[in-house]
Scaffold this motif. Structure first.
Motif, PDB file in Angstrom:
ATOM      1  N   ASP A  42      36.893 -11.480   3.143  1.00 44.93           N
ATOM      2  CA  ASP A  42      35.584 -10.779   2.754  1.00 44.93           C
ATOM      3  C   ASP A  42      34.622 -10.937   4.185  1.00 44.93           C
ATOM      4  N   GLU A  43      33.729 -10.286   4.270  1.00 40.46           N
ATOM      5  CA  GLU A  43      32.907  -9.939   5.349  1.00 40.46           C
ATOM      6  C   GLU A  43      31.591  -9.980   4.731  1.00 40.46           C
ATOM      7  N   ALA A  44      30.533 -10.613   5.558  1.00 38.85           N
ATOM      8  CA  ALA A  44      28.988 -10.716   5.086  1.00 38.85           C
ATOM      9  C   ALA A  44      28.013 -10.340   6.184  1.00 38.85           C
ATOM     10  N   TRP A  45      26.942  -9.946   5.914  1.00 37.03           N
ATOM     11  CA  TRP A  45      25.856  -9.454   6.794  1.00 37.03           C
ATOM     12  C   TRP A  45      24.513 -10.125   6.414  1.00 37.03           C
ATOM     13  N   TYR A  46      23.793 -10.532   7.482  1.00 32.60           N
ATOM     14  CA  TYR A  46      22.469 -11.117   7.026  1.00 32.60           C
ATOM     15  C   TYR A  46      21.636 -10.582   7.940  1.00 32.60           C
ATOM     16  N   ALA A  68      20.761 -10.125   2.403  1.00 35.07           N
ATOM     17  CA  ALA A  68      22.423 -10.328   2.652  1.00 35.07           C
ATOM     18  C   ALA A  68      23.231  -9.184   1.936  1.00 35.07           C
ATOM     19  N   VAL A  69      24.347  -9.100   2.478  1.00 32.92           N
ATOM     20  CA  VAL A  69      25.237  -7.951   1.972  1.00 32.92           C
ATOM     21  C   VAL A  69      26.662  -8.757   2.166  1.00 32.92           C
ATOM     22  N   LEU A  70      27.460  -8.523   1.092  1.00 28.71           N
ATOM     23  CA  LEU A  70      28.908  -9.095   1.029  1.00 28.71           C
ATOM     24  C   LEU A  70      29.842  -7.826   0.656  1.00 28.71           C
ATOM     25  N   ARG A  72      33.469  -7.703  -0.168  1.00 34.84           N
ATOM     26  CA  ARG A  72      34.655  -8.480  -0.652  1.00 34.84           C
ATOM     27  C   ARG A  72      35.855  -7.982  -0.388  1.00 34.84           C
TER      28      ARG A  72
END
Length: 130
Positions: A42-46, A68-70, A72
């Motif tokens: 998974d990768e996420a942005w804030y 925030a965006v995930l 998956r």
């Protein structure tokens, strides 16, 4: 481990569960990464400042400060700056994705092979189509 400020530094590494980096996205209309998928991570942005636009599968979403965006594992994704001003964001990822990003910036990188070696895959996409 403390980085104050985090900007320009990386918190976490190969022996940790996750890595956090603080990056900026210059103004412009180019996608920051090609459309790709991570098969095992998974990768996420804030978003700290500005707005980022994401393609997550067939969905397009915009995220502003505090959002925030995930992405998956298994979901094709890419992102770009959505405004005419610089955006600033945190990227949270496992060490495998951090290693992929590092390898992609090496001279003469074989991009498709690097994605494959990091349990990821480049996907065909006409980025000019949006």
């Amino acid at each position: 481990m403390l980085f104050d400020p985090l900007s320009g530094n990386r918190l976490g590494g190969a022996n940790d569960d996750f890595v956090i980096v603080q990056w900026t996205a210059a103004e412009g209309d180019q996608w920051i990464a090609p459309l790709h998928v991570h098969h095992e991570d998974d990768e996420a942005w804030y978003v700290l400042r500005g707005r980022l636009e994401f393609r997550l599968g067939d969905d397009h979403v915009e995220a502003g400060p505090g959002a925030a965006v995930l992405a998956r594992r298994g979901i094709p994704h890419t992102y770009r700056n959505a405004e005419g001003e610089e955006a600033e964001y945190l990227l949270v990822m496992p060490p495998r994705i951090a290693a992929l990003i590092d390898a992609l910036h090496a001279p003469h990188a074989n991009v498709p092979e690097l994605f494959k070696a990091h349990a990821s895959e480049l996907l065909p996409w006409d980025s000019s189509a949006g």
